[in-house]
Motif scaffolding. Structure first.
Motif, PDB file in Angstrom:
ATOM      1  N   GLY A  45       0.809  -1.216   0.000  1.00 48.25           N
ATOM      2  CA  GLY A  45       0.000   0.000   0.000  1.00 48.25           C
ATOM      3  C   GLY A  45       0.841   1.263   0.000  1.00 48.25           C
ATOM      4  O   GLY A  45       0.418   2.315   0.475  1.00 48.25           O
ATOM      5  N   THR A  46       2.031   1.152  -0.506  1.00 47.85           N
ATOM      6  CA  THR A  46       2.943   2.297  -0.550  1.00 47.85           C
ATOM      7  C   THR A  46       2.791   3.032  -1.886  1.00 47.85           C
ATOM      8  O   THR A  46       2.068   2.575  -2.783  1.00 47.85           O
ATOM      9  CB  THR A  46       4.403   1.825  -0.400  1.00 47.85           C
ATOM     10  OG1 THR A  46       4.602   0.692  -1.260  1.00 47.85           O
ATOM     11  CG2 THR A  46       4.703   1.426   1.019  1.00 47.85           C
ATOM     12  N   GLU A  47       3.478   4.142  -2.001  1.00 47.83           N
ATOM     13  CA  GLU A  47       3.458   4.884  -3.265  1.00 47.83           C
ATOM     14  C   GLU A  47       4.886   5.110  -3.729  1.00 47.83           C
ATOM     15  O   GLU A  47       5.304   6.232  -4.040  1.00 47.83           O
ATOM     16  CB  GLU A  47       2.709   6.201  -3.077  1.00 47.83           C
ATOM     17  CG  GLU A  47       1.225   5.985  -2.831  1.00 47.83           C
ATOM     18  CD  GLU A  47       0.497   7.279  -2.527  1.00 47.83           C
ATOM     19  OE1 GLU A  47       1.124   8.347  -2.555  1.00 47.83           O
ATOM     20  OE2 GLU A  47      -0.718   7.193  -2.253  1.00 47.83           O
ATOM     21  N   LEU A  48       5.633   4.035  -3.762  1.00 46.71           N
ATOM     22  CA  LEU A  48       7.039   4.124  -4.166  1.00 46.71           C
ATOM     23  C   LEU A  48       7.136   4.433  -5.653  1.00 46.71           C
ATOM     24  O   LEU A  48       6.263   4.063  -6.440  1.00 46.71           O
ATOM     25  CB  LEU A  48       7.754   2.801  -3.904  1.00 46.71           C
ATOM     26  CG  LEU A  48       7.872   2.319  -2.460  1.00 46.71           C
ATOM     27  CD1 LEU A  48       8.414   0.900  -2.420  1.00 46.71           C
ATOM     28  CD2 LEU A  48       8.780   3.254  -1.681  1.00 46.71           C
ATOM     29  N   THR A  49       8.218   5.094  -6.017  1.00 46.21           N
ATOM     30  CA  THR A  49       8.517   5.322  -7.428  1.00 46.21           C
ATOM     31  C   THR A  49       9.822   4.605  -7.753  1.00 46.21           C
ATOM     32  O   THR A  49      10.520   4.118  -6.849  1.00 46.21           O
ATOM     33  CB  THR A  49       8.709   6.820  -7.720  1.00 46.21           C
ATOM     34  OG1 THR A  49       9.874   7.254  -6.998  1.00 46.21           O
ATOM     35  CG2 THR A  49       7.495   7.623  -7.275  1.00 46.21           C
ATOM     36  N   VAL A  50      10.150   4.582  -9.032  1.00 48.78           N
ATOM     37  CA  VAL A  50      11.405   3.964  -9.452  1.00 48.78           C
ATOM     38  C   VAL A  50      12.601   4.653  -8.772  1.00 48.78           C
ATOM     39  O   VAL A  50      13.571   4.007  -8.386  1.00 48.78           O
ATOM     40  CB  VAL A  50      11.515   4.021 -10.999  1.00 48.78           C
ATOM     41  CG1 VAL A  50      12.905   3.680 -11.450  1.00 48.78           C
ATOM     42  CG2 VAL A  50      10.500   3.069 -11.626  1.00 48.78           C
ATOM     43  N   ASP A  51      12.491   5.970  -8.609  1.00 47.92           N
ATOM     44  CA  ASP A  51      13.578   6.712  -7.955  1.00 47.92           C
ATOM     45  C   ASP A  51      13.764   6.275  -6.500  1.00 47.92           C
ATOM     46  O   ASP A  51      14.875   6.260  -5.976  1.00 47.92           O
ATOM     47  CB  ASP A  51      13.295   8.218  -7.992  1.00 47.92           C
ATOM     48  CG  ASP A  51      13.449   8.780  -9.390  1.00 47.92           C
ATOM     49  OD1 ASP A  51      14.063   8.089 -10.242  1.00 47.92           O
ATOM     50  OD2 ASP A  51      12.939   9.885  -9.641  1.00 47.92           O
ATOM     51  N   ASP A  52      12.659   5.933  -5.851  1.00 50.40           N
ATOM     52  CA  ASP A  52      12.748   5.481  -4.455  1.00 50.40           C
ATOM     53  C   ASP A  52      13.537   4.175  -4.349  1.00 50.40           C
ATOM     54  O   ASP A  52      14.204   3.919  -3.351  1.00 50.40           O
ATOM     55  CB  ASP A  52      11.350   5.255  -3.867  1.00 50.40           C
ATOM     56  CG  ASP A  52      10.590   6.559  -3.697  1.00 50.40           C
ATOM     57  OD1 ASP A  52      11.244   7.583  -3.435  1.00 50.40           O
ATOM     58  OD2 ASP A  52       9.353   6.545  -3.846  1.00 50.40           O
ATOM     59  N   VAL A  53      13.426   3.340  -5.381  1.00 54.90           N
ATOM     60  CA  VAL A  53      14.151   2.063  -5.364  1.00 54.90           C
ATOM     61  C   VAL A  53      15.655   2.319  -5.439  1.00 54.90           C
ATOM     62  O   VAL A  53      16.445   1.716  -4.705  1.00 54.90           O
ATOM     63  CB  VAL A  53      13.683   1.156  -6.522  1.00 54.90           C
ATOM     64  CG1 VAL A  53      14.529  -0.098  -6.580  1.00 54.90           C
ATOM     65  CG2 VAL A  53      12.214   0.796  -6.343  1.00 54.90           C
ATOM     66  N   ALA A  54      16.041   3.256  -6.286  1.00 53.31           N
ATOM     67  CA  ALA A  54      17.465   3.617  -6.363  1.00 53.31           C
ATOM     68  C   ALA A  54      17.930   4.193  -5.024  1.00 53.31           C
ATOM     69  O   ALA A  54      19.024   3.870  -4.540  1.00 53.31           O
ATOM     70  CB  ALA A  54      17.693   4.615  -7.493  1.00 53.31           C
ATOM     71  N   ALA A  55      17.073   5.022  -4.425  1.00 50.99           N
ATOM     72  CA  ALA A  55      17.433   5.615  -3.132  1.00 50.99           C
ATOM     73  C   ALA A  55      17.570   4.537  -2.056  1.00 50.99           C
ATOM     74  O   ALA A  55      18.458   4.613  -1.194  1.00 50.99           O
ATOM     75  CB  ALA A  55      16.378   6.641  -2.719  1.00 50.99           C
ATOM     76  N   LEU A  56      16.698   3.518  -2.125  1.00 51.25           N
ATOM     77  CA  LEU A  56      16.782   2.404  -1.180  1.00 51.25           C
ATOM     78  C   LEU A  56      18.130   1.696  -1.323  1.00 51.25           C
ATOM     79  O   LEU A  56      18.812   1.418  -0.328  1.00 51.25           O
ATOM     80  CB  LEU A  56      15.631   1.416  -1.434  1.00 51.25           C
ATOM     81  CG  LEU A  56      15.702   0.077  -0.680  1.00 51.25           C
ATOM     82  CD1 LEU A  56      15.507   0.303   0.814  1.00 51.25           C
ATOM     83  CD2 LEU A  56      14.641  -0.912  -1.200  1.00 51.25           C
ATOM     84  N   GLY A  57      18.519   1.409  -2.567  1.00 52.86           N
ATOM     85  CA  GLY A  57      19.802   0.744  -2.826  1.00 52.86           C
ATOM     86  C   GLY A  57      20.965   1.569  -2.288  1.00 52.86           C
ATOM     87  O   GLY A  57      21.872   1.048  -1.629  1.00 52.86           O
ATOM     88  N   GLN A  58      20.912   2.871  -2.556  1.00 54.24           N
ATOM     89  CA  GLN A  58      21.992   3.748  -2.076  1.00 54.24           C
ATOM     90  C   GLN A  58      22.041   3.765  -0.552  1.00 54.24           C
ATOM     91  O   GLN A  58      23.114   3.733   0.044  1.00 54.24           O
ATOM     92  CB  GLN A  58      21.773   5.174  -2.596  1.00 54.24           C
ATOM     93  CG  GLN A  58      22.017   5.311  -4.091  1.00 54.24           C
ATOM     94  CD  GLN A  58      21.918   6.756  -4.556  1.00 54.24           C
ATOM     95  OE1 GLN A  58      21.548   7.640  -3.795  1.00 54.24           O
ATOM     96  NE2 GLN A  58      22.244   6.972  -5.820  1.00 54.24           N
ATOM     97  N   ASN A  59      20.874   3.812   0.049  1.00 54.08           N
ATOM     98  CA  ASN A  59      20.832   3.883   1.507  1.00 54.08           C
ATOM     99  C   ASN A  59      21.393   2.609   2.149  1.00 54.08           C
ATOM    100  O   ASN A  59      22.109   2.673   3.150  1.00 54.08           O
ATOM    101  CB  ASN A  59      19.403   4.136   1.986  1.00 54.08           C
ATOM    102  CG  ASN A  59      19.387   4.458   3.468  1.00 54.08           C
ATOM    103  OD1 ASN A  59      20.069   5.376   3.921  1.00 54.08           O
ATOM    104  ND2 ASN A  59      18.652   3.669   4.238  1.00 54.08           N
ATOM    105  N   ILE A  60      21.065   1.462   1.558  1.00 50.23           N
ATOM    106  CA  ILE A  60      21.602   0.198   2.082  1.00 50.23           C
ATOM    107  C   ILE A  60      23.131   0.249   2.066  1.00 50.23           C
ATOM    108  O   ILE A  60      23.797  -0.093   3.042  1.00 50.23           O
ATOM    109  CB  ILE A  60      21.093  -1.002   1.247  1.00 50.23           C
ATOM    110  CG1 ILE A  60      19.579  -1.163   1.417  1.00 50.23           C
ATOM    111  CG2 ILE A  60      21.811  -2.297   1.649  1.00 50.23           C
ATOM    112  CD1 ILE A  60      18.936  -2.084   0.389  1.00 50.23           C
ATOM    113  N   LEU A  61      23.675   0.685   0.936  1.00 51.11           N
ATOM    114  CA  LEU A  61      25.141   0.740   0.817  1.00 51.11           C
ATOM    115  C   LEU A  61      25.737   1.727   1.814  1.00 51.11           C
ATOM    116  O   LEU A  61      26.793   1.472   2.406  1.00 51.11           O
ATOM    117  CB  LEU A  61      25.530   1.117  -0.617  1.00 51.11           C
ATOM    118  CG  LEU A  61      25.235   0.031  -1.657  1.00 51.11           C
ATOM    119  CD1 LEU A  61      25.348   0.587  -3.072  1.00 51.11           C
ATOM    120  CD2 LEU A  61      26.180  -1.159  -1.494  1.00 51.11           C
ATOM    121  N   LYS A  62      25.058   2.842   2.027  1.00 50.05           N
ATOM    122  CA  LYS A  62      25.567   3.831   2.993  1.00 50.05           C
ATOM    123  C   LYS A  62      25.580   3.258   4.406  1.00 50.05           C
ATOM    124  O   LYS A  62      26.531   3.461   5.164  1.00 50.05           O
ATOM    125  CB  LYS A  62      24.687   5.096   2.959  1.00 50.05           C
ATOM    126  CG  LYS A  62      24.987   5.995   1.772  1.00 50.05           C
ATOM    127  CD  LYS A  62      24.070   7.214   1.798  1.00 50.05           C
ATOM    128  CE  LYS A  62      24.287   8.061   0.559  1.00 50.05           C
ATOM    129  NZ  LYS A  62      23.253   9.100   0.420  1.00 50.05           N
TER     130      LYS A  62
END
Lengths: 575, 79
Positions: free
Chosen positions: A511-528
């Motif tokens: 029930g989220t409203e994620l966008t494709v950009d949010d997925v990239a941000a998620l990946g970056q955040n994991i690495l950080k």
């Protein structure tokens, strides 16, 4: 209601707890790494009471999203000293997700000796003595647990290597046939589990595809579309289902970047003898299977079932394992490769690390290159806990120190896998810089370097490799959060509909409203988060480098060296 | 000129009596391309995805030279 299962091994107590908002939209690697970063002191002893073992299904696991049954296992690695997420197939992830368990967090350390078994069912959790299972190999433990608790249960377990706290011990779980061969192999998390006195976790759940989904109709449509995207892609739909991952052996060899004789040469003249094509021939002739799914609902079915001459079955033999026990050791007998693979599965060792370590022992002259029987005999020492066995279980870097070998293929203490970084330079960047230690999956540049998936970047030229590795590391971290098999990336990289369809599945489920950009941000955040943990654990830029010999020794046939500068390597995480 | 061809991962079905990876010596006129080679040995172009010439990625229009080792693959992947 999604929940965490927190298991205190000091008190031998387990309790469910509510998941706070911070973690609700995290899963898989995103969740294990965040929990480890939040709860484990970076400077702690990986085998001490303050480390934790975190086991989490991916965000999409346990639904009918295709190929979404990957399991993340995290903690501080006794092999690298940094943060670790090891990722496995098998049937456990779907079961945990169907019990609505977002993560199992195993913490503390028993004061007394002895081993325990954690049993998780829809009715609750039980901690049982596992002293009768101690010392046994993973195949036997899994068979006993399936006999006791039903042949549909998932069994997470460690072998004697994990019990003996060997730094390259892995955590196994089983496929639908009961093979304890689906490993969260890398980084020694089996030793972390062993240090907690936990021999096995049995997960019993009758459901496979019924994890909670907010909007089932929307989800179903997106999952169906995603399955079609996978099946329409030539690699996911045809290549992987035909020969499995070991189809890579010949193309990596022909491309001249197959590490041979402990990374001395880029080609092995007998590579074909241990390739996927040969494996399919032999497996089929012996009544095995050239293709097999590691978990229900996988449409790529890249696994295989290889019957061995002794009547046992090794399922599967993956490319990296065939490489590390084959060309890496100049062994060209698939039965020997299968035997070495089986021993690792049973004793509970990461195959890649074991292969790299045997390569170092051969470099040292302890056993001869090409001698399969000597390799088998050496690996059999691990279960006995002899000094040689413990050296092998300690990984390539430690074995190099013991035997005075400087040509040790490892980064952050973890062995380098099946693509030489000198003629597959994008992977070289990944090996050097990923927070995981040398890991081919963390940013699989073989795609654009060799396989011509997601574009093409000349593998022998340094141009474009840093950007390639960076983008892949970000994308991979995000995919590892979803529970999707990383192999969906072949299709996602080539099909512009791929990533939006993953996002659509996530939004429909949560029930989220994620966008494709949010997925990239998620990946970056994991690495950080992972980089921050490593920094706090004492890592510096010097840890983001390849071993010296890759920049001083040329690799035939292209006569390449690893020539990406330190400054360029330091630009990988410039976000 | 004479070149050496190897095919893999199912492409061998187009070459009678050849197994994967088995070297196939082929005579090709000077100036011949990969496209010409495929016509000569009877492998449909749309089944070939990766062409390696002495280990380097090349296109269908690449002009072959004497003595080169040519390896042909359908789409493959793993890891």
């Amino acid at each position: 209601m999604a929940k965490f299962l927190r298991v205190d091994m000091s008190a031998k107590q387990a309790k469910f707890e509510e998941v706070s908002d911070k973690y609700l939209t995290l899963g898989g690697r995103a969740l294990t790494s965040q929990l480890v970063a939040d709860e484990v002191p970076a400077v702690c002893d990986p085998l001490g009471p303050f480390n934790k073992l975190v086991i989490a299904p991916g965000l999409l696991s346990g639904t009918n999203a295709p190929s979404s049954g990957r399991l993340s296992v995290g903690g501080k690695s006794p092999l690298t000293g940094g943060i670790k997420e090891a990722n496995a197939g098998g049937i456990t992830s779907q079961k945990l997700a169907n019990l609505d368990i977002k993560a199992v967090i195993i913490e503390g350390k028993p004061a007394d000796k002895g081993f325990f078994l954690l049993k998780i069912t829809p009715d609750g959790v039980e901690m049982l003595s596992a002293d009768d299972l101690a010392g046994k190999g993973t195949y036997e433990v899994t068979a006993i647990c399936r006999e006791r608790y039903g042949d549909k249960v998932a069994v997470i377990t460690i072998g004697p290597a994990g019990e003996m706290l060997m730094p390259s011990a892995g955590v196994s779980n089983n496929d639908s046939d009961g093979n304890s061969s689906r490993y969260a192999g890398r980084g020694g998390l089996g030793a972390v589990m062993g240090s907690k006195g936990l021999k096995a976790i049995v997960v019993d759940c009758p459901k496979t595809f019924d994890a909670p989904v907010k909007d089932p109709e929307r989800f179903k449509a997106a999952a169906k579309k995603f399955a079609k995207i996978l099946l329409d892609h030539p690699v996911c739909g045809q290549g992987l289902p035909s020969y499995g991952t070991n189809v890579l052996m010949n193309i990596i060899n022909e491309a001249g970047t197959l590490p041979t004789r402990n990374f001395k040469f880029g080609r092995f003249d007998k590579a074909g003898e241990v390739s996927g094509e040969k494996l399919a021939e032999v497996a089929t002739a012996r009544g095995g299977k050239a293709t097999h799914a590691c978990h229900p609902g996988c449409v790529m079915r890249c696994s295989n079932v290889y019957p061995m001459p002794d009547g046992k079955v090794c399922a599967p033999i993956e490319y990296e394992t065939a490489w590390c026990f084959g060309p890496n050791l100049e062994i060209s007998d698939l039965d020997v490769v299968a035997k070495l693979n089986y021993i690792c599965n049973d004793v509970g060792l990461d195959t890649i690390e074991a292969g790299c370590t045997l390569g170092v022992l051969m470099e040292a002259g302890v056993i001869p290159f090409g001698d399969g029987q000597a390799a088998i005999a050496a690996l059999e020492e691990v279960a006995k806990g002899t000094p040689l066995g413990r050296i092998i279980g300690s990984g390539a870097t430690n074995a190099g120190k013991v035997y005075g070998v400087t040509r040790v293929p490892a980064v952050k203490g973890q062995g380098i896998p099946a693509y030489d970084p000198r003629s597959c330079k994008g992977n070289g960047v990944t090996y050097a810089t990923t927070p995981m230690g040398a890991d081919h999956t963390a940013g699989y540049a073989v795609t654009a370097n060799i396989l011509k998936v997601g574009g093409f970047v000349d593998p022998t030229n340094k141009d474009g490799q840093v950007e390639l590795s960076r983008n892949l590391q970000v994308a991979t971290a995000a995919i590892d959060a979803t529970g999707l098999c990383l192999f969906v990336a072949f299709a996602v990289l080539d099909n512009p509909e791929g990533l939006p369809t993953i996002v659509e599945m996530l939004n429909a489920q949560y029930g989220t409203e994620l966008t494709v950009d949010d997925v990239a941000a998620l990946g970056q955040n994991i690495l950080k988060v992972e980089r921050r943990f490593n920094l706090d654990a004492g890592f510096t830029k010097a840890d983001d480098r390849l071993p010296e010999f890759f920049s001083t020794e040329e690799l035939p046939p292209h006569n390449t060296k690893f020539d990406i500068s330190d400054n360029d390597l330091d630009e990988v995480f410039n976000f | 000129m004479r070149i050496e061809v190897r095919v893999f991962s199912g492409l061998e079905k187009f070459l009678p009596n050849k197994s994967f990876g088995e070297p196939l010596p082929v005579e090709l006129p000077e100036g011949g391309t990969i496209r010409d080679l495929l016509l000569k040995i009877g492998i449909p172009k749309d089944h070939v995805f990766t062409i390696l010439v002495d280990g380097k990625h090349r296109s269908f229009d690449y002009t072959v030279r004497d003595g080169e080792r040519i390896s042909l693959f359908p789409p493959v992947g793993g890891g």
